[in-house]
Each structure stands twice: as structure tokens, then as C-alpha cells.
Design a protein around this motif. Structure first.
Motif, mmCIF file in Angstrom:
data_model
loop_
_atom_site.group_PDB
_atom_site.id
_atom_site.type_symbol
_atom_site.label_atom_id
_atom_site.label_comp_id
_atom_site.label_asym_id
_atom_site.label_seq_id
_atom_site.Cartn_x
_atom_site.Cartn_y
_atom_site.Cartn_z
ATOM 1 N N ALA A 114 0.823 -1.217 0.000
ATOM 2 C CA ALA A 114 0.000 0.000 0.000
ATOM 3 C C ALA A 114 0.853 1.261 0.000
ATOM 4 N N ILE A 115 2.005 1.215 0.666
ATOM 5 C CA ILE A 115 2.877 2.394 0.690
ATOM 6 C C ILE A 115 3.337 2.758 -0.721
ATOM 7 N N PHE A 116 3.758 1.763 -1.497
ATOM 8 C CA PHE A 116 4.185 2.018 -2.876
ATOM 9 C C PHE A 116 3.047 2.632 -3.683
ATOM 10 N N TYR A 117 1.866 2.071 -3.545
ATOM 11 C CA TYR A 117 0.739 2.530 -4.354
ATOM 12 C C TYR A 117 0.245 3.905 -3.919
ATOM 13 N N PHE A 118 0.320 4.217 -2.629
ATOM 14 C CA PHE A 118 -0.048 5.551 -2.178
ATOM 15 C C PHE A 118 0.953 6.591 -2.692
#
Length: 439
Positions: free
Chosen positions: A348-352
Motif C-alpha cells: 500500500a505504501i508504494f501505491y499511495f
């Protein structure tokens, strides 16, 4: 190399210890230790060499605290990560295993793409590096290679173990949506399914077949399912690779988060590649995928070793050589163990980070057309810079820009931002495992 040497010796002699190479846990442990050693010891030599070659980071002044101090720090350190991964895999991996081959190819493919980008930035003094469209073509190309290989290779299947009942009949212990043509192999006690099946949370059997979305195609439904699967693979490889690239903006941020994600994926690969654990936990069993644990152990060791020099204050940056490769490796690995639909939680961090840039640009253009002056959602993107920015950003006219999200009011120290992102990543990894138990 050593894997085949030990195999050959064990067939000809009875010396004790020769069968150790048959154990995934042993080879994974050796791969982790060796990759860690290479990253720390040989990595120091590579950093010194990069300094002599004056391969330094070109830093633009964005008004962030301590930013300009990083100018001239050696970049292209992703070479350390790639070597630390590949050498243990070549020495202790089974290179006849299709899963291992795909991971090695993915590493070299994206490593070359990132290296070319860094080379253009450093040696040709072009801050934009390789044009975005060429990066996308490279990422799409890798997605096609992985997706088509999974579709065509007879060695990439999901196996469903049958148990013998009191009456002697065979019963499949794992329930999945499979092709109607698949039949249990009574003689061997299992059935191998060649279908685009993946794992999803909140479902009793945890399994989903992409073909179920293309049943309207009739006889071509199976092919349609594979095409849909390949499209998903391409999207995930591109999004995750670019997400990791954007995340690599603070010392140790991309390195630490990738190591945490890699640890979670290694556990999933070990469970899914072990017939006993997969049957007991009622998860998909993928014969041959246990070899991926050796690769991921080398991946984790390489990142921990690289973090020795990349932690704040960084002595070396991985550059696009590393960041593009890390994201692509994670995406391909998740696809191979059929956990790609869990990536939105785990990564999720990458996608955010991806999403923050997209939203920022879109909102700026929309408000500029409507109000004549662009506004921003975040103080600065990618997302981690929002927490690092002191006060509102200044526009091209020298006036402060209007920002929707004004908190935090004051800049947070870089090391604290990195540590908090790591904690969030650990929480996301735990949530990923928890979702598999909520049925």
C-alpha cells in the motif's frame, strides 16, 4: 553451482552432509547470510569505486531540510543489491526451476532498465534520465514475459492433493474454481491444475479463477482468462516498480519497506511450496515454488546489507538501478506465488506514493482551469515529501500555493518519517496475513 555439485556427489558417495542442499531452509539460510556478506563487504568496495568515478547524485533544491547535503552522494548502488541477490542464487539455487529462472530474468531485465536510466542521468547529465515511455515499455515487456511463461510452462501449476477415505475413493481436500476439463489423477493421488488461479482474501477457499470472468466467451473462456491475467500482471509490475521508484526519496525508505514486504512474501512462498503446510492451512499448493524462498532469502539479505550504508545519513543511494528493480521483483514474486491480489494491502505504501503524484497533478490542472491558479492536495509529492516540507509550497509566481492537507504544520525529521513508514509497512504485512484467516 554448489547445488548441482552436492547433488552429483550425493549420487556417488555417502559422505554425511551432502543431502543438506536438498533442504530449502538450509539453502535459504546460506543464501541470506551470503547476500548479507556480499552487500556489506563487497558493497564497500563498490561504493569506493563509484566515488572514484564521481558517480554522484544530482540533487535539485526543493526546499527540504538537509536535502542539498546529499548532493554528490554516490548513486547506482542498486548494483550492490543486484549482485548480492544473483550470486547466492547462482551458487545455491536450482537453475532448472522455472520459478527461479523467471526471478533471475526479472532481476536482470529491470536492473538493466534502471542502470540505463541512471547512466543517462549521471554520465549524460540529463536529470530526466530515460524517457518514461521507454521505462513503461520495459516494464510491460517483463509483464508479458512472466504472464506468457506462466500460461505456457507445464511446470507452473497448482496441485490439489487428494486424500484416501475409508472407502478408498479420492477426495480433493482443497476447493477451487478450475477448468471443467481438469480431472483428478487417481494413480498419483493429486490433480495438477493449469489455470489462472490466484488467492483472494475473505473467501473460504481463498482462490479465484480469472476464467470465471470470461465465461461469456464460451470455448475461448480459458484463453480469455489467461489474457485477463496477463493484463493484471503487466499492470502490477508497472505500478509496483514505479511505486518503489517514487518511494526511494529518503534514506533507507525504499530499502527497509522492501525488506519487510520481502519477508512477508518469503513466508507465503514457503507455506505455499510445502505440501504439508499448504494442505493443513488450506492454501494453494504450488509444486516447485518452494525454490522461490531461496531467492527471497537472498533478496532480504541484500537489502539488509545495503541498508548498512543506505540508512540515514546515506553513504550511497540505490538509484533507479535498485528502485525499479525492487518493485518489479516484488510484483513478479507475488504473481508467481499467486498472491498478486494481496499486493494492494501489502504494498500500500508504494501505491499511495504512486497515487499521491497522480492526484496532485490532476488536482493542480483541474483547479488551474477553474480558478486560473493551480492548487495542491499535498505540500509536495511523492507522499513522503509532504511530511518533510516546512510550510506551504511556493508557486511559479513566488506566492504561496493553497494546499488542502496542511498537516503536519511543521516538518518531521527524515529519520522519523522513514521509521514510521517502516512501522506502517509491518502493520500492513500483518494485516495481509490476517485477511487470509477472515473467511
Amino acid at each position: 553451482m554448489f547445488y548441482y555439485l552436492f547433488q552429483c556427489l550425493s549420487d556417488k558417495t555417502d559422505l554425511p552432509g551432502l543431502r543438506l542442499m536438498d533442504y530449502i531452509t538450509f539453502r535459504s539460510g546460506i543464501a541470506l547470510v551470503l547476500s548479507l556478506f556480499i552487500a556489506i563487504v563487497i558493497g564497500r568496495r563498490i561504493i569506493d569505486r563509484l566515488q572514484l568515478m564521481q558517480v554522484g547524485e544530482i540533487v535539485r533544491d526543493l526546499g527540504l531540510e538537509g536535502q542539498m547535503k546529499k548532493s554528490g552522494t554516490p548513486t547506482m548502488g542498486g548494483i550492490i543489491i543486484i549482485l548480492s541477490i544473483l550470486i547466492p542464487c547462482l551458487l545455491f539455487g536450482n537453475l532448472s526451476n522455472v520459478y527461479m529462472v523467471l526471478m533471475v530474468v526479472s532481476t536482470l531485465w529491470l536492473g538493466s532498465l534502471g542502470f540505463l536510466d541512471d547512466y543517462i542521468k549521471v554520465h549524460r547529465h540529463d536529470k530526466d534520465g530515460l524517457k518514461g515511455k521507454f521505462k513503461i515499455v520495459g516494464q510491460v515487456g517483463l509483464g508479458l514475459i512472466v504472464g506468457l511463461t506462466m500460461m505456457m510452462s507445464p511446470d507452473i501449476v497448482s496441485r490439489h492433493i487428494a486424500e484416501t477415505t475409508d472407502t478408498g475413493s479420492a477426495a480433493i481436500t482443497q476447493t477451487v474454481t478450475v477448468d471443467e476439463t481438469a480431472e483428478p489423477v487417481a494413480a498419483s493421488g493429486h490433480v495438477d491444475i493449469k489455470a489462472p488461479i490466484t488467492t483472494i482474501p475473505f473467501v473460504k477457499s481463498h482462490n479465484f479463477n480469472y476464467t470465471s470472468l470470461t465465461r461469456a466467451l464460451g470455448p475461448a473462456a480459458a484463453l480469455g482468462g489467461w489474457i485477463l491475467f496477463i493484463i493484471v500482471v503487466i499492470f502490477l509490475v508497472t505500478a509496483t516498480s514505479n511505486g518503489a521508484n517514487l518511494t526511494d526519496g529518503l534514506d533507507g525508505l525504499a530499502t527497509g519497506t522492501s525488506a519487510i514486504i520481502g519477508t512477508a512474501l518469503a513466508i507465503m512462498a514457503y507455506l505455499g511450496g510445502n505440501v504439508i503446510y499448504s494442505t493443513y492451512l488450506n492454501i494453494m499448493y504450488l509444486p516447485g515454488s518452494e525454490e522461490l524462498v531461496v531467492y527471497m532469502a537472498a533478496f532480504i539479505g541484500a537489502l539488509i546489507g545495503f541498508l548498512w550504508y543506505n540508512a540515514y545519513p546515506a553513504q550511497v543511494f540505490m538509484g533507479d538501478t535498485g528502485s525499479l528493480t525492487l518493485g518489479g521483483i516484488i510484483a513478479v514474486f507475488a504473481v508467481l506465488i499467486r498472491k498478486e491480489l494481496l499486493l494492494p494491502v501489502l504494498c500500500a505504501i508504494f501505491y499511495f506514493e504512486d497515487l499521491s503524484v497522480v492526484l496532485q497533478v490532476a488536482y493542480f490542472k483541474l483547479t488551474k482551469r477553474r480558478y486560473g491558479k493551480g492548487r495542491r492536495i499535498f505540500k509536495m509529492t511523492p507522499l513522503h515529501h509532504h511530511f518533510q516540507k516546512e510550510g506551504n509550497p511556493v508557486g511559479a509566481d513566488g506566492q504561496p500555493c493553497e494546499v488542502l492537507l496542511k498537516r503536519p504544520a511543521h516538518a518531521i525529521p527524515e529519520s522519523k518519517i522513514v521509521l514510521r513508514f517502516w512501522i506502517i509497512c509491518i502493520i500492513l504485512a500483518v494485516i495481509t496475513f490476517v485477511t487470509l484467516k477472515i473467511r
